[in-house]
Design an enzyme around this catalytic site. Structure first.
Site, PDB file in Angstrom:
ATOM      1  N   HIS A  20     -13.781 -59.313 -32.291  1.00  0.00           N
ATOM      2  CA  HIS A  20     -15.236 -58.592 -32.756  1.00  0.00           C
ATOM      3  C   HIS A  20     -16.159 -59.534 -33.004  1.00  0.00           C
ATOM      4  CE1 HIS A  20     -18.130 -57.303 -35.612  1.00  0.00           C
ATOM      5  NE2 HIS A  20     -18.316 -56.340 -34.615  1.00  0.00           N
ATOM      6  N   GLU A  44      -5.107 -53.754 -41.159  1.00  0.00           N
ATOM      7  CA  GLU A  44      -6.264 -54.467 -41.284  1.00  0.00           C
ATOM      8  C   GLU A  44      -5.884 -55.829 -42.182  1.00  0.00           C
ATOM      9  OE1 GLU A  44     -10.955 -54.417 -42.629  1.00  0.00           O
ATOM     10  OE2 GLU A  44      -9.425 -53.221 -43.501  1.00  0.00           O
ATOM     11  N   ASN A 102     -21.403 -51.945 -42.762  1.00  0.00           N
ATOM     12  CA  ASN A 102     -21.614 -53.372 -43.635  1.00  0.00           C
ATOM     13  C   ASN A 102     -22.844 -54.113 -43.393  1.00  0.00           C
ATOM     14  OD1 ASN A 102     -19.555 -52.891 -45.630  1.00  0.00           O
ATOM     15  ND2 ASN A 102     -17.850 -53.704 -44.379  1.00  0.00           N
ATOM     16  N   LEU A 104      -3.579 -49.274 -42.141  1.00  0.00           N
ATOM     17  CA  LEU A 104      -3.495 -49.822 -43.447  1.00  0.00           C
ATOM     18  C   LEU A 104      -4.552 -50.698 -43.801  1.00  0.00           C
ATOM     19  CD1 LEU A 104      -0.419 -48.702 -43.113  1.00  0.00           C
ATOM     20  CD2 LEU A 104       0.229 -50.394 -44.806  1.00  0.00           C
ATOM     21  N   ASP A 105      -5.552 -50.092 -44.748  1.00  0.00           N
ATOM     22  CA  ASP A 105      -6.771 -50.934 -45.191  1.00  0.00           C
ATOM     23  C   ASP A 105      -6.493 -51.988 -45.740  1.00  0.00           C
ATOM     24  OD1 ASP A 105      -9.703 -50.829 -45.435  1.00  0.00           O
ATOM     25  OD2 ASP A 105      -9.154 -50.940 -47.394  1.00  0.00           O
ATOM     26  N   ALA A 106      -7.007 -53.169 -45.400  1.00  0.00           N
ATOM     27  CA  ALA A 106      -7.329 -54.470 -45.914  1.00  0.00           C
ATOM     28  C   ALA A 106      -5.971 -54.964 -46.901  1.00  0.00           C
ATOM     29  CB  ALA A 106      -8.359 -54.469 -47.097  1.00  0.00           C
ATOM     30  N   ASP A 127     -10.362 -58.459 -35.969  1.00  0.00           N
ATOM     31  CA  ASP A 127     -11.574 -58.844 -36.242  1.00  0.00           C
ATOM     32  C   ASP A 127     -12.033 -60.073 -35.521  1.00  0.00           C
ATOM     33  OD1 ASP A 127     -12.044 -56.601 -38.013  1.00  0.00           O
ATOM     34  OD2 ASP A 127     -11.285 -57.824 -39.729  1.00  0.00           O
ATOM     35  N   ASP A 128     -11.022 -60.955 -35.408  1.00  0.00           N
ATOM     36  CA  ASP A 128     -11.581 -62.216 -34.608  1.00  0.00           C
ATOM     37  C   ASP A 128     -12.136 -61.943 -33.312  1.00  0.00           C
ATOM     38  OD1 ASP A 128     -10.625 -63.697 -36.852  1.00  0.00           O
ATOM     39  OD2 ASP A 128      -9.088 -64.728 -35.611  1.00  0.00           O
TER      40      ASP A 128
END
Length: 599
Positions: free
Chosen positions: A314, A292, A385, A258-260, A311-312
Site C-alpha cells: 500500500h 496486521e 489516519n 488480528l489488529d496490530a 502495508d508495504d
C-alpha cells in the site's frame, strides 16, 4: 507456555440449561465478589483457586447482572455476551444456541477465493442495514466482507478500536441475533464474513480490570495505549483465545483479522491461538486467520496464519499515486517503484531492510505464495489516519488510480477494498469517537498532535482545523455515497475485473509463484507470476505521466484486460502508455538448468 488446568474456568456467564447459568470471574485482586441481579438480589460468589470466583444461579437467558467487587464498585462482566445499553449498563445472560441458523451446513470458502470488502457497521447503519447491502456486493464479485471491530465501546460512535468488552457485540448496531442473521444471510449468498479483533489493548473508558485483575497487564512493557497485556498468564490467554473461538464457533464468522499484533509482542501466544483455532474449527470448515503486523514476521505466516495485510505494498502505491512522503511514507520516498516491485515479487518491501529510524524491519518473505499477502489501495487506517480522511478518489490522478485498481484486482495477491472504493466515493472516512468530558478533550488534542510530523500541520493553528473526533458531524460525514459522475462507471470496472479474476485467476491461484518484477521507469514495472496451471500471468503497469519502453507479450499470450482501451496497440509499438495497465496470460518461458538443459 502456561498450561490450562482443571482450576481454569471459562470467563463470563455460561447457560447450563433453560434456567441455570454458571458465572465465573477472574479477580485475583478482589477480596470478595458478589453477583448482583435485578431487584437488589445479591449472591456471594465462591472463591476458587488461582484468583477465580464462581457461582451457579437460577438465571435464565435475558437475566441482567453485574459484579460487586469488595462492596466498593459495580462492574459489567468483562466477558459479557451482551449489554443492555452502553458499557456501564447491566450485562445480559445470552443463550448462544437460541438462534436457528438458516444455512447450518455452510463450510466457508478456500482462502485463495477471497476478495475482501472492509466496512464499518455503524457508518452503514447497523447490522440490518449492512445485511441489505449484501446482494449488491455479491453481484459485484465480492466473496468476503470484513467488519471493523464490534466489541462494546463507550457511546454510539467509534471506530471500534476502543472496545472494552470484547465478547459483547456493540449494542447500538443491533442485537447478537441481528449480527448472526447478518452472517447467516451472507453465507446464503456465498459470502464469507471476517471480523477484525483487537487483542493488543483495551479502550480508555469503561475498563475496570485494573481494579480487580491487575494481572491482565504488565508494567515491564508498554504499548501506545499503556501497559501491555500480559499473555504469560493462563487466564489472560484464555480470555482472548476463548473470545476468538466464540466468534468462530457461536457466531460462525469465517475468519479473524488480528489488529496490530506487533503490539502484542508474544509470538508464542499467537501460535497457541492459531493452534487452538485449527484444532477446534477443523476441515472441511474453513477458518481464515489474518494478521496486521508492522514487524513483517514471515515466520508466523509459514504455518500458523493464512495471510498478512501488506502495508508495504500500500505505502509504495500511495507514494506513486499521490507523491506524499510525510511521516511513515518517508520510508517509501526513495525508489518507491523498486519497493513496489519487491512487494509484487517477494511479498514485503522490508525484509530486514533498514527503515528511516535506522532499525532493521521484517523477515525474508520471498518463499511465501502470493496469496499470503493482502493487497489494498486504501483501508480504514490509511484513509482515516489522514487529518481530513481524504480518499484516493480525491488525491490521485483518476487514470493512475484506475490502472492501480487493475493491479489490485488481477494480481495473485488477495485484494481488499474499503467501503466506497467501488462507488468512486469522495466522502472522507474520518476518525470518530463519542467520548465526553476530559477524555473527549484529551482525544481531540491527541488526535491533532498526531499530525505534528506532517509538514502541512507543523503550525499548531493549522492543526486546529482537524475535525473533532467526538463531534456527531464527523461521524455523519463519513458515510460513503456513489459519485454521481464516476460511480456507475467505476462499479462496472470493478465488476468486470472481478469477473476476470474469478474465471481466469482464482481456479489457478493454488501453487502460484512469483517470477519476478522488472522496473521499467519511474512508476512503471512489469510483474510476472506462474499460476498453478503453469500459465504465466503478466501485468505491465505504468502509474506515471510518461511513456516508457517495453516489449509486448508473446504473440501466443491472451490479453486478459487493457486500460486504457488502446494500451495493447501502443505496447505492440514498444511503448507502455502513461497511466496504463495491461494484463496477459501466456506460457511460461523455460528456465535453464545448471547443466544448460531446459525445464
Amino acid at each position: 507456555m502456561p498450561t490450562r488446568t482443571l482450576e481454569t474456568w471459562h470467563h463470563g456467564a455460561v447457560p447450563l440449561d433453560a434456567e441455570r447459568t454458571r458465572f465465573a470471574l477472574w479477580a485475583p485482586d478482589a477480596q470478595h465478589v458478589s453477583l448482583e441481579l435485578e431487584n437488589a438480589v445479591s449472591l456471594p460468589m465462591l472463591p476458587r483457586a488461582n484468583g477465580w470466583f464462581m457461582i451457579v444461579g437460577r438465571c435464565p437467558p435475558g437475566t441482567r447482572y453485574r459484579f460487586n467487587i469488595d462492596d466498593e464498585i459495580h462492574v459489567p462482566d468483562p466477558a459479557s455476551r451482551a449489554q443492555e445499553g452502553d458499557i456501564d449498563g447491566p450485562s445480559l445472560v445470552v443463550d448462544p444456541r437460541a438462534y436457528r441458523w438458516r444455512h447450518p451446513h455452510w463450510q466457508g470458502r478456500p482462502w485463495h477465493e477471497a476478495v475482501i470488502y472492509e466496512l464499518h457497521v455503524g457508518v452503514l447503519g447497523g447490522y440490518r442495514a449492512v445485511e441489505e447491502q449484501l446482494p449488491r456486493l455479491a453481484e459485484l464479485g465480492i466473496t468476503a466482507i470484513e467488519l471493523m471491530p464490534l466489541a462494546e465501546f463507550p457511546g454510539e460512535r467509534n471506530w471500534g478500536y476502543d472496545g472494552v468488552l470484547p465478547y459483547a457485540p456493540e449494542a447500538s448496531y443491533g442485537s447478537p441475533d441481528d449480527l448472526k442473521r447478518l452472517i447467516d444471510s451472507a453465507h446464503g449468498l456465498g459470502l464469507a464474513v471476517i471480523l477484525d479483533v483487537v487483542y493488543n489493548h483495551f479502550g480508555p473508558d469503561g475498563n475496570y480490570l485494573h481494579r480487580y485483575a491487575k494481572g491482565f497487564f504488565t508494567e515491564d512493557r508498554h504499548t501506545p495505549w499503556g501497559a501491555a497485556i500480559d499473555f504469560r498468564r493462563r487466564a489472560v490467554r484464555d480470555f482472548f483465545i476463548d473470545n476468538a473461538l466464540m466468534w468462530l464457533l457461536e457466531y460462525r464468522f469465517d475468519g479473524l483479522r488480528l489488529d496490530a499484533v506487533h503490539a502484542i509482542g508474544d509470538p508464542d501466544f499467537l501460535r497457541e491461538l492459531a493452534h487452538r483455532v485449527r484444532r477446534q474449527v477443523a476441515p472441511p470448515r474453513q477458518a481464515w486467520l489474518i494478521l496486521e503486523n508492522e514487524d513483517n514476521q514471515a515466520s508466523l505466516l509459514q504455518e500458523h496464519f493464512d495471510a498478512q495485510w501488506n502495508d508495504d505494498g500500500h505505502n509504495a502505491l500511495h507514494v506513486l499515486l499521490t507523491g506524499e512522503t510525510d511521516a511513515y511514507y518517508a520510508d517509501f520516498a526513495q525508489q518507491p517503484t523498486e519497493k513496489l516491485a519487491r512487494c509484487l515479487s517477494q511479498g514485503f518491501a522490508y525484509q530486514g531492510h533498514v527503515t528511516r529510524h535506522g532499525n532493521a524491519r521484517g523477515e525474508p518473505s520471498g518463499h511465501l505464495p502470493p496469496s499470503t499477502f493482502v493487497l489494498f489501495l486504501q483501508n480504514h487506517d490509511q484513509i482515516g489516519n489522514r487529518a481530513f480522511g481524504e480518499r484516493l478518489a480525491s488525491l490521485a490522478e483518476p487514470r493512475a488510480l484506475r490502472a492501480a485498481t487493475v493491479l489490485l484486482l488481477l494480481s495473485p495477491m488477495i485484494p481488499l477494498l474499503f467501503m466506497g472504493d467501488e462507488l468512486a466515493a469522495t466522502q472522507p472516512f474520518l476518525y470518530f469517537t463519542s467520548h465526553h468530558g476530559e477524555l473527549a478533550d484529551a482525544v481531540r488534542e491527541g488526535r491533532r498532535n498526531e499530525f505534528a510530523d506532517f509538514s502541512a500541520f507543523a503550525d499548531p493553528h493549522e492543526r486546529e482545523r482537524i475535525p473533532d473526533p467526538n463531534a456527531p458531524e464527523t461521524f455523519l460525514a463519513s458515510r460513503p455515497q456513489a459519485d454521481p459522475a464516476e460511480g456507475e462507471q467505476t462499479q462496472a470496472l470493478y465488476r468486470r475485473l472481478l469477473q476476470l479474476r474469478s474465471e481466469h485467476l482464482v481456479p489457478h491461484l493454488p501453487g502460484a509463484t512469483a517470477l519476478g518484477a522488472e522496473v521499467l521507469g519511474e512508476g512503471a514495472l512489469c510483474a510476472r507470476w506462474r499460476l498453478g496451471n503453469g500459465q504465466e500471468l503478466r501485468i505491465d503497469l505504468n502509474l506515471g505521466a510518461r511513456q516508457v519502453e517495453q516489449q509486448q507479450p508473446p504473440s501466443t499470450a491472451q490479453i486478459l484486460f487493457e486500460y486504457p482501451a488502446q494500451a495493447f496497440e501502443l505496447l505492440r509499438q514498444g511503448t507502455l502508455a502513461p497511466y496504463s495497465a495491461l494484463v496477459s496470460l501466456g506460457t511460461v518461458a523455460p528456465t535453464p538448468d545448471l547443466d544448460g538443459e531446459h525445464r
